[in-house]
Design an enzyme around this catalytic site. Structure first.
Site, PDB file in Angstrom:
ATOM      1  N   GLU A   1       0.841  -1.199   0.000  1.00 19.24           N
ATOM      2  CA  GLU A   1       0.000   0.000   0.000  1.00 19.24           C
ATOM      3  C   GLU A   1       0.875   1.248   0.000  1.00 19.24           C
ATOM      4  O   GLU A   1       1.949   1.264   0.603  1.00 19.24           O
ATOM      5  CB  GLU A   1      -0.900  -0.020   1.244  1.00 19.24           C
ATOM      6  CG  GLU A   1      -1.900   1.111   1.330  1.00 19.24           C
ATOM      7  CD  GLU A   1      -2.843   0.927   2.509  1.00 19.24           C
ATOM      8  OE1 GLU A   1      -3.303  -0.221   2.733  1.00 19.24           O
ATOM      9  OE2 GLU A   1      -3.093   1.910   3.213  1.00 19.24           O
TER      10      GLU A   1
ATOM     11  N   GLU B   1      -3.348  10.253   3.157  1.00 18.90           N
ATOM     12  CA  GLU B   1      -4.491  10.217   4.058  1.00 18.90           C
ATOM     13  C   GLU B   1      -4.651  11.562   4.761  1.00 18.90           C
ATOM     14  O   GLU B   1      -3.703  12.075   5.357  1.00 18.90           O
ATOM     15  CB  GLU B   1      -4.325   9.122   5.111  1.00 18.90           C
ATOM     16  CG  GLU B   1      -4.337   7.714   4.540  1.00 18.90           C
ATOM     17  CD  GLU B   1      -4.250   6.674   5.631  1.00 18.90           C
ATOM     18  OE1 GLU B   1      -5.306   6.128   6.029  1.00 18.90           O
ATOM     19  OE2 GLU B   1      -3.128   6.395   6.100  1.00 18.90           O
TER      20      GLU B   1
ATOM     21  N   ARG C   1       5.570   3.686   8.634  1.00 15.20           N
ATOM     22  CA  ARG C   1       6.454   4.690   8.032  1.00 15.20           C
ATOM     23  C   ARG C   1       5.686   5.984   7.746  1.00 15.20           C
ATOM     24  O   ARG C   1       5.893   6.650   6.737  1.00 15.20           O
ATOM     25  CB  ARG C   1       7.103   4.128   6.770  1.00 15.20           C
ATOM     26  CG  ARG C   1       8.155   3.068   7.081  1.00 15.20           C
ATOM     27  CD  ARG C   1       8.784   2.492   5.827  1.00 15.20           C
ATOM     28  NE  ARG C   1       8.005   1.366   5.320  1.00 15.20           N
ATOM     29  CZ  ARG C   1       8.379   0.599   4.297  1.00 15.20           C
ATOM     30  NH1 ARG C   1       9.516   0.863   3.663  1.00 15.20           N
ATOM     31  NH2 ARG C   1       7.632  -0.412   3.904  1.00 15.20           N
TER      32      ARG C   1
END
Length: 214
Positions: free
Chosen positions: A88, A92, A113
């Protein structure tokens, strides 16, 4: 260099798949807009019909306005949402603060991360261009054409290598970490609408599902 350039050629995404709550996710192909509305404790998620292996992905996004505490709205790549071993790459927005955005990446389900990037503007006031540029040895996140984060692959380091869909969703994340991540859901300005415009995906890196299954 020719190979790198070819994986970053783009085209408009003209068709989407709505994973849940189609009644609050509307696609307007004529204008190139996708609207997700969050109201009455429900949101929605859409994705590209196919996965891609590397390339440039982007959209102009105008985030919801008002008190959006508790909500998460996003644009991200994932090999398969909900798979514990997913790769992924994320943009966000954390509803408690619309003046910043979080980036992250996962490999085989392992993330950790996260980075927070001040935007220098309020993400609900206008459309801004958010781009993920994913290659075999480099990932870059860009906002309005400027690189805000860049990761270069190091020998022996896990790296996102699975074909991925382009996803976007709006959901209530206020229960994660007791509300510390996105804030607690307020709902005082519902309905909340996140608008995606001019969504782009790569040309020539689409992977057929029968090839993914091998």
């Amino acid at each position: 260099m020719a190979e790198i350039q070819s994986i970053h050629q783009i085209t408009t995404l003209n068709e989407i798949v709505i994973d849940y709550c189609p009644e609050v996710c509307r696609h307007f192909p004529d204008s190139g807009e996708i609207h997700i509305t969050y109201d009455e404790q429900r949101g929605a998620r859409w994705r590209s019909p196919s996965r891609f292996l590397h390339g440039t992905f982007g959209a102009h996004i105008r985030c919801p306005s008002g008190n959006t505490s508790g909500l998460n709205y996003n644009m991200y790549l994932s090999s398969l949402e909900g798979d514990k071993n997913q790769d992924e790459i994320d943009f966000e927005f954390l509803g408690k603060d619309n003046t910043s955005v979080q980036t992250n990446l996962y490999t085989n389900g392992v993330g950790g991360r996260e980075q927070i990037h001040p935007l220098g503007f309020h993400a609900s006031e206008d459309f801004h261009d958010y781009v993920i540029r994913w290659g075999p040895d480099e990932i870059a996140w860009l906002i309005d054409g400027e690189i805000v984060r860049q990761e270069v692959r190091r020998a022996g380091e896990p790296w996102p290598e699975k074909p991925m869909f382009l996803y976007a969703s709006v959901w209530d994340a206020s229960e994660i970490n007791g509300g510390d991540w996105t804030g607690k859901y307020a709902g005082t300005d519902a309905p909340y609408v996140c608008v995606y415009r001019d969504v782009r995906v790569p040309i020539g890196t689409l992977v057929r599902e029968e090839e993914v299954a091998k």
